[in-house]
Structure formats: structure tokens, C-alpha cells
Design a protein around this motif. Structure first.
Motif, PDB file in Angstrom:
ATOM      1  N   SER A  71       0.967  -1.171  -0.006  1.00 46.94           N
ATOM      2  CA  SER A  71      -0.231   0.013  -0.145  1.00 46.94           C
ATOM      3  C   SER A  71       0.971   1.158  -0.163  1.00 46.94           C
ATOM      4  O   SER A  71       0.525   2.311  -0.583  1.00 46.94           O
ATOM      5  CB  SER A  71      -0.725   0.168   1.379  1.00 46.94           C
ATOM      6  OG  SER A  71      -1.784   1.303   1.353  1.00 46.94           O
ATOM      7  N   ALA A  72       1.969   1.088   0.837  1.00 48.20           N
ATOM      8  CA  ALA A  72       2.695   2.436   0.860  1.00 48.20           C
ATOM      9  C   ALA A  72       3.610   2.651  -0.492  1.00 48.20           C
ATOM     10  O   ALA A  72       3.643   3.629  -0.917  1.00 48.20           O
ATOM     11  CB  ALA A  72       3.633   2.146   2.123  1.00 48.20           C
ATOM     12  N   ALA A  73       3.885   1.290  -1.028  1.00 43.15           N
ATOM     13  CA  ALA A  73       4.817   1.533  -2.327  1.00 43.15           C
ATOM     14  C   ALA A  73       3.858   2.018  -3.449  1.00 43.15           C
ATOM     15  O   ALA A  73       4.165   2.596  -4.325  1.00 43.15           O
ATOM     16  CB  ALA A  73       5.228   0.214  -2.675  1.00 43.15           C
ATOM     17  N   ALA A  74       2.358   1.637  -3.414  1.00 38.30           N
ATOM     18  CA  ALA A  74       1.448   2.320  -4.535  1.00 38.30           C
ATOM     19  C   ALA A  74       1.133   3.670  -4.254  1.00 38.30           C
ATOM     20  O   ALA A  74       0.318   4.161  -5.259  1.00 38.30           O
ATOM     21  CB  ALA A  74       0.308   1.168  -4.582  1.00 38.30           C
ATOM     22  N   ALA A  75       1.234   4.421  -3.151  1.00 37.78           N
ATOM     23  CA  ALA A  75       0.858   5.622  -2.719  1.00 37.78           C
ATOM     24  C   ALA A  75       1.382   6.619  -3.587  1.00 37.78           C
ATOM     25  O   ALA A  75       2.462   6.494  -3.839  1.00 37.78           O
ATOM     26  CB  ALA A  75       0.999   5.711  -1.042  1.00 37.78           C
ATOM     27  N   PRO A  76       0.851   7.555  -3.995  1.00 34.51           N
ATOM     28  CA  PRO A  76       1.292   8.550  -4.803  1.00 34.51           C
ATOM     29  C   PRO A  76       2.586   9.427  -4.061  1.00 34.51           C
ATOM     30  O   PRO A  76       2.377   9.469  -2.713  1.00 34.51           O
ATOM     31  CB  PRO A  76       0.228   9.551  -5.256  1.00 34.51           C
ATOM     32  CG  PRO A  76      -0.623   9.444  -3.948  1.00 34.51           C
ATOM     33  CD  PRO A  76      -0.605   7.980  -3.698  1.00 34.51           C
ATOM     34  N   VAL A  77       3.726   9.624  -4.803  1.00 33.98           N
ATOM     35  CA  VAL A  77       4.619  10.279  -4.205  1.00 33.98           C
ATOM     36  C   VAL A  77       4.307  11.896  -3.914  1.00 33.98           C
ATOM     37  O   VAL A  77       3.995  12.704  -4.842  1.00 33.98           O
ATOM     38  CB  VAL A  77       6.000  10.160  -5.224  1.00 33.98           C
ATOM     39  CG1 VAL A  77       7.181  10.893  -4.572  1.00 33.98           C
ATOM     40  CG2 VAL A  77       6.372   8.943  -5.228  1.00 33.98           C
TER      41      VAL A  77
END
Length: 90
Positions: free
Chosen positions: A4-10
Motif C-alpha cells: 500500500s505504501a509503495a503504491a501511494a502517490p509520491v
């Protein structure tokens, strides 16, 4: 959670915008404060709420007050101009 964190927008690079210099003065003193601030920074923003006014100066490198090239000189210039400071956050 990692996926989920990796997929979150930067989030955008704030470029130090998270540590602006904020000066609070009485609303009636805003024009005098702005005149002094403009000698140091042309990109400052001003706003007022109630009896207070705020001048916010970008700090692109996120420098602390003692590292910043003009913070101390700016505060001195405001005092020399007779602008009472309510607060300075840098």
C-alpha cells in the motif's frame, strides 16, 4: 502495508517550502512591515486575520534561522523601522 505504501502517490518535493520564515505583526503595521521585507525578498506573501497580519517568506533550501543569509538582518531592519514584532518563526 508495504504494498500500500509503495503504491501511494509520491508527494511533491517541497523544496524547503515546509520551513518558511513567518513574521507576525499588528494588521495596522503590515504596510510598513512589507516595505522592509521587500528589501530582502520579493516573493513574500502577506495575509491578515483579525488584528494580526502575517508575512511569509519562502525558504527554498529549508535553512534554519542561524543558517539563513538574511533572517537576522531582516528582524533587525524591522525593529529599526519601528515595526513591533508579535512573533518570528524561522
Amino acid at each position: 502495508a508495504r504494498a500500500s505504501a509503495a503504491a501511494a502517490p509520491v508527494t511533491a518535493d517541497l523544496g524547503g517550502g515546509w520551513r518558511p520564515i513567518t513574521i507576525e505583526v499588528a494588521a495596522a503595521d503590515l504596510p510598513r512591515a512589507q516595505a522592509v521585507v521587500e528589501r530582502f525578498a520579493t516573493d513574500a506573501r502577506a495575509s491578515a486575520k483579525g488584528t494580526s497580519a502575517y508575512v511569509v517568506i519562502p525558504n527554498p533550501r529549508g535553512l534554519q534561522a542561524d543558517e539563513h543569509p538574511f533572517t537576522n538582518d531582516l528582524v533587525r531592519a524591522l525593529r529599526d523601522a519601528g515595526v513591533p514584532l508579535r512573533s518570528v518563526v524561522a
